[in-house]
Design a protein around this motif. Structure first.
Motif, PDB file in Angstrom:
ATOM      1  N   LYS A  23      67.122  -3.817  11.636  1.00  0.00           N
ATOM      2  CA  LYS A  23      66.030  -3.274  10.815  1.00  0.00           C
ATOM      3  C   LYS A  23      65.152  -4.401  10.275  1.00  0.00           C
ATOM      4  CE  LYS A  23      63.756   0.119   8.945  1.00  0.00           C
ATOM      5  NZ  LYS A  23      62.992   1.042   9.801  1.00  0.00           N
TER       6      LYS A  23
ATOM      7  N   THR B 193      61.208  -4.543  11.267  1.00  0.00           N
ATOM      8  CA  THR B 193      60.221  -4.530  10.176  1.00  0.00           C
ATOM      9  C   THR B 193      59.374  -5.788  10.183  1.00  0.00           C
ATOM     10  OG1 THR B 193      61.754  -3.207   8.836  1.00  0.00           O
ATOM     11  CG2 THR B 193      59.931  -4.275   7.684  1.00  0.00           C
TER      12      THR B 193
ATOM     13  N   SER C 242      57.996   0.159  12.328  1.00  0.00           N
ATOM     14  CA  SER C 242      59.093   0.102  11.365  1.00  0.00           C
ATOM     15  C   SER C 242      58.571  -0.356  10.015  1.00  0.00           C
ATOM     16  CB  SER C 242      60.185  -0.861  11.852  1.00  0.00           C
ATOM     17  OG  SER C 242      61.227  -0.961  10.900  1.00  0.00           O
TER      18      SER C 242
ATOM     19  N   PRO D 122      62.346   0.027   4.095  1.00  0.00           N
ATOM     20  CA  PRO D 122      63.194  -0.803   4.963  1.00  0.00           C
ATOM     21  C   PRO D 122      64.235  -1.603   4.182  1.00  0.00           C
ATOM     22  CG  PRO D 122      60.933  -0.927   5.716  1.00  0.00           C
ATOM     23  CD  PRO D 122      60.915  -0.160   4.423  1.00  0.00           C
TER      24      PRO D 122
ATOM     25  N   TYR E  35      65.551   2.660  14.397  1.00  0.00           N
ATOM     26  CA  TYR E  35      64.885   1.585  13.657  1.00  0.00           C
ATOM     27  C   TYR E  35      63.371   1.758  13.613  1.00  0.00           C
ATOM     28  CZ  TYR E  35      69.546  -0.057  14.520  1.00  0.00           C
ATOM     29  OH  TYR E  35      70.913  -0.124  14.579  1.00  0.00           O
ATOM     30  N   LEU E  36      62.900   2.900  14.060  1.00  0.00           N
ATOM     31  CA  LEU E  36      61.475   3.209  13.965  1.00  0.00           C
ATOM     32  C   LEU E  36      61.201   3.934  12.655  1.00  0.00           C
ATOM     33  CD1 LEU E  36      60.846   4.513  17.600  1.00  0.00           C
ATOM     34  CD2 LEU E  36      60.632   2.165  16.738  1.00  0.00           C
TER      35      LEU E  36
END
Length: 431
Positions: free
Chosen positions: A316, A320, A128, A335, A292-293
Motif C-alpha cells: 500500500k 500510494t 491508490s 492509505p 491496493y487500488l
C-alpha cells in the motif's frame, strides 16, 4: 446614606463598562461565530456529502468494471491538463492550506472544483489515494472564500479556513470530535489554536449532521477481543507503538523521496503521470488483486477479522507513493489507515494479542506518527472503535508520537515545541 449613594454612583459606571467590554463583547463574538459556523458547516456539509457520494459512486463503478483501470494513465493526463490552469500546480496541496493558516499563502477558490474533479477521477481509474486530503483542500478553499465574503480580518479568516477543514473532514468520516480538533492541531505541533475551538466544533457537528441526513455512513469498526490491560499486554502494545513509529517514518520518507525522484527523472508532468499510471497497472496485474487500488477501506474491515497478507502495508505504501508522485490527486490519511491497520493486524499475530485490537492500535498509531496529532488520533480511535480499547489506543499512539521524530506528511506543518523536551524549536517537518 449619602456615602452609599456616592459609592453606587462610582461603581455603576465601572460595572457597566466592565459588562460592555467583557461579557457583552463575548456574547456578540459567540453569536458572530455561530453565524459563520452555520454557514461554513452548511456549505461544507453539502459539498462534502456530494464529494463523498461521488467518490463512492465511481469506486463502485470501477469495482464492477475492472477494465476501467487501464484508463488510469489517460486519467492522469487529464488531471495534469486541468491543473495547468493553476499557476502553482505543484504546491496546490494540503501544504498550501496549512500555509494559508500560517498567513503565508492564499487558497484560490478554483482549488475547490479542481481537487473535487481530480480526486474523483483518481478513484474512478483506480489510483491508490484517499479522500480526506481532498476534503481538507476543499474545506480550506471554500473556507478561505467564505472568509473573504464575510469581510473579516486576516486572523479570523484563518479560523474560517480551519472551520472549513473541520466541516469537510467531519462530513466524510462522521467523526466530528476528531475533525474539530484535527484542523487546530495539525497546523502547529506543540500548540493548539484554541481561539478556533468554538467555530470548529460548531461547523464540524453541523456538517456531520447534514452528511448523515443525506445518508453518508459513519466509519465505524468493531474490535473483536479486548484483553485486560496488564503489564504483559501493555508491554506488547508499547512495542507495537514503537514499531508503528518506524512504519510512519517509512511511509513519509517513501512518499517524499518517490515524489522527488519522479520530478527529477520525469520533469514533464504529462509523462510523469502516464508512467505512474502504467506502473500501477503493471503492479496490479502482477499481484492479481485490486486490494491496493482506491482507498482500501474494505481491507481495513478485513483486519478486524484478523485477515491480512503479511506484505499488505508495504504494498500500500508503494502504490500510494507512485500514485501521488505521478500527479494524481487524493489524500494520504486513508492509505495511512490501511497501512496502520494491516501492519497492526500482522504484529498482533506475531505478538499474540488480539489482531483486531492490534489493527485498531496500529491504525491510530501510524496516523499519529505521520500527522503528529496525538489528540486527534485518540479521538479518531474512540469514534471509530469505541471507548473499550481506549487505554491500548492511547499507549500505542503516545509512543508512536514520541518515536516518529519530526517526520510528517505535510512539510508546511510546524513543530513548535520539541517532542522530548520542554523546548521551543519552531521547525518544519522533515521530508
Amino acid at each position: 446614606m449619602k456615602i452609599w449613594k456616592d459609592k453606587v454612583s462610582e461603581y455603576v459606571p465601572e460595572a457597566s463598562t466592565w459588562f460592555h467590554h467583557t461579557t457583552w463583547n463575548r456574547m456578540v463574538l459567540l453569536i458572530r461565530w455561530l453565524l459563520f459556523s452555520v454557514i461554513t458547516g452548511g456549505c461544507l456539509g453539502l459539498a462534502g456529502t456530494f464529494f463523498g457520494k461521488s467518490v463512492a459512486f465511481v469506486t463502485e463503478l470501477r469495482t464492477a468494471n475492472p477494465w476501467i483501470l487501464f484508463g488510469l494513465p489517460l486519467g492522469g493526463i487529464l488531471i495534469v491538463w486541468m491543473y495547468q490552469w493553476e499557476s502553482k500546480q505543484e504546491k496546490s496541496s494540503t501544504n498550501r492550506v496549512l500555509d494559508a493558516i500560517h498567513a503565508e499563502k492564499e487558497i484560490p477558490i478554483k482549488t475547490a472544483p479542481l481537487i473535487f474533479v481530480s480526486t474523483v477521477l483518481t478513484h474512478l481509474f483506480g489510483g491508490s489515494a484517499g479522500r480526506e486530503g481532498a476534503a481538507l483542500q476543499l474545506g480550506g478553499s471554500i473556507g478561505n472564500f467564505l472568509g473573504k465574503c464575510f469581510r473579516i480580518d486576516e486572523s479570523d479568516k484563518r479560523v474560517v479556513i480551519m472551520c472549513g477543514m473541520s466541516a469537510a473532514f467531519s462530513a466524510l468520516f462522521g467523526t466530528p470530535m476528531a475533525a474539530a480538533v484535527f484542523s487546530m492541531e495539525v497546523v502547529s505541533v506543540g500548540i493548539m489554536h484554541y481561539a478556533a475551538l468554538v467555530p470548529c466544533v460548531l461547523s464540524s457537528y453541523i456538517a456531520g449532521a447534514i452528511a448523515k441526513s443525506f445518508g453518508m455512513e459513519e466509519e465505524h469498526f468493531v474490535i473483536g477481543e479486548i484483553p485486560e490491560l496488564t503489564l504483559i499486554t501493555g508491554g506488547k502494545i508499547l512495542i507495537l507503538g514503537f514499531l508503528c513509529a518506524a512504519v510512519s517514518i517509512l511511509f513519509c520518507v517513501v512518499l517524499h523521496k518517490t515524489e522527488h525522484l519522479f520530478q527529477k527523472k520525469l520533469p514533464n508532468p504529462f509523462l510523469r503521470t502516464f508512467v505512474a499510471g502504467c506502473l500501477i497497472i503493471v503492479l496490479t496485474l502482477l499481484l492479481r488483486t485490486t486490494d491496493y487500488l482506491g482507498s482500501g477501506m474494505q481491507i481495513i474491515e478485513q483486519t478486524m477479522e484478523g485477515n491480512v497478507m503479511w506484505a499488505a502495508f508495504l504494498l500500500k505504501i508503494l502504490f500510494t507513493a507512485i500514485t501521488l508522485a505521478g500527479g494524481f490527486k487524493g489524500g494520504e490519511i486513508v492509505p495511512t489507515f490501511f497501512v496502520g491497520a494491516t501492519f497492526g493486524c500482522l504484529m498482533g499475530k506475531i505478538l499474540q494479542i488480539s489482531p483486531s485490537l492490534a489493527a485498531a492500535c496500529g491504525m491510530t498509531a501510524v496516523f499519529c506518527g505521520v500527522t503528529n496529532s496525538p489528540i486527534s488520533s485518540l479521538l479518531i480511535g474512540l469514534e471509530m472503535f469505541g471507548f473499550k480499547g481506549a487505554p491500548f489506543l492511547f499507549l500505542s499512539l503516545s509512543v508512536s508520537y514520541m518515536q516518529s521524530g519530526y517526520y510528517g506528511l505535510y512539510h508546511s506543518q510546524r513543530i513548535v515545541y520539541s517532542k522530548v523536551k520542554m523546548e521551543y524549536i519552531n521547525q518544519n517537518t522533515k521530508e
